[in-house]
Design a protein around this motif. Structure first.
Motif: not given
Length: 341
Positions: A177-183, A251-262, A295-297
């Protein structure tokens, strides 16, 4: 930089084993990137941290029930297969156990023969190519037979597998899961939209490389895993409008960040895009489009804590993590959250 520079001491009992009852009641540490100062809040307070004209970017990937438990044929012992990447023609790249007995030619059965499979190849790194045989629609078979692929540090059985999905998940394909979004709850997202914050979606199908610590002594020597991601036209347009209007892209989560920054241009301009990314973000990286991160820890010595350190500074991040340990925050996938503003 040394991988050990991103280590920290974490008591085992702070690794969250189950989700809390209410998604947005998790704790939230708000960290100022300039000063390094933090505040202790609850996740529902994120509404106060977002401004009209900002945009919030979420990863809408949905986790496959990709963990299959079965038997080796004929009359063999137990086996476990974890689906990673759909290679087409009913073939998936998988993690398998026990690896020494799952060589090419091995035959497998799941669900009393409802799903059968054969290992047809081995790829670099030890993953197997597995061809599946079944009647009907594979995703429906998987929904019946598969289990959620929880990270190895979670030992408890998940009672409600929707709790390992975000409330906005829609595109099946992740192994985690893209866990930052679980909240987020649907109600909280509606309040955010009502405040005048734009909400956009990207898709990045999370791979298990997310959970693997960096094994090289020097972080630059690490080879990043690849993941498939998509930026739709409406999300690219939202980001461009937000930036032009002086708003922040959060960005919500490192996955969203990596997508945009890519795929962002050097000036932060976004165009729609789909493809594989293996972007590796660590201190020294210059962010092109992201202005804030929820992001989460993360695990010690992981690429995720390196990304967060690139955004907010290693010393500030590690100091915040030490404070989170002191305050008994919950860590990792089902744990609490951090907002870096």
């Amino acid at each position: 930089m040394k991988t050990s520079d991103f280590n920290y001491e974490l008591p085992q009992e702070l690794i969250a084993q189950t989700p809390i009852a209410r998604r947005d009641a998790s704790r939230l540490m708000v960290v100022d990137r300039e000063t390094g100062k933090w505040e202790h809040r609850h996740f529902y307070d994120i509404l106060e941290e977002l401004n009209p004209g900002d945009c919030l970017i979420l990863n809408d990937s949905r986790v496959l029930p990709a963990r299959l438990l079965g038997q080796r044929l004929p009359g063999g012992g137990a086996c476990e297969v974890l689906l990673l990447i759909d290679r087409g023609e009913r073939v998936w790249e998988c993690l398998v156990r026990p690896g020494r007995k799952m060589k090419p030619g091995a035959k497998l059965s799941f669900g009393d023969g409802e799903l059968t499979a054969e290992v047809i190849g081995e790829v670099e790194g030890g993953n197997r190519l597995v061809r599946f045989d079944y009647e009907g629609i594979f995703l429906e078979v998987l929904d019946r037979l598969g289990k959620m692929p929880l990270p190895p540090y979670i030992k408890e059985e998940l009672q409600d597998r929707e709790r390992y999905q975000t409330v906005y998940s829609r595109n099946l394909g992740s192994a985690a899961a893209p866990t930052a979004g679980l909240h987020f709850t649907k109600e909280l997202l509606q309040k955010i939209a009502d405040k005048g914050v734009g909400i956009g979606y990207v898709t990045l199908h999370v791979g298990l490389g997310t959970f693997r610590p960096v094994k090289e002594d020097t972080i630059e020597d690490h080879e990043m895993h690849s993941e498939y991601c998509v930026i739709p036209r409406e999300t690219a347009d939202l980001i461009n409008r937000t930036k032009a209007g002086g708003g922040r892209c959060i960005c919500v989560g490192t996955t969203s960040c990596r997508t945009l920054e890519s795929w962002a241009a050097e000036d932060g301009h976004m165009e729609p895009k789909a493809g594989w990314t293996s972007i590796y973000i660590y201190p020294g990286y210059r962010f092109k489009v992201m202005d804030g991160l929820i992001t989460n820890f993360h695990l010690p010595e992981s690429t995720l804590i390196m990304l967060v350190s690139a955004f907010a500074g290693r010393e500030k991040v590690l100091a915040a993590y030490e404070e989170a340990v002191r305050k008994r925050y919950r860590f990792f996938s089902f744990g609490d959250a951090m907002f870096l503003r």
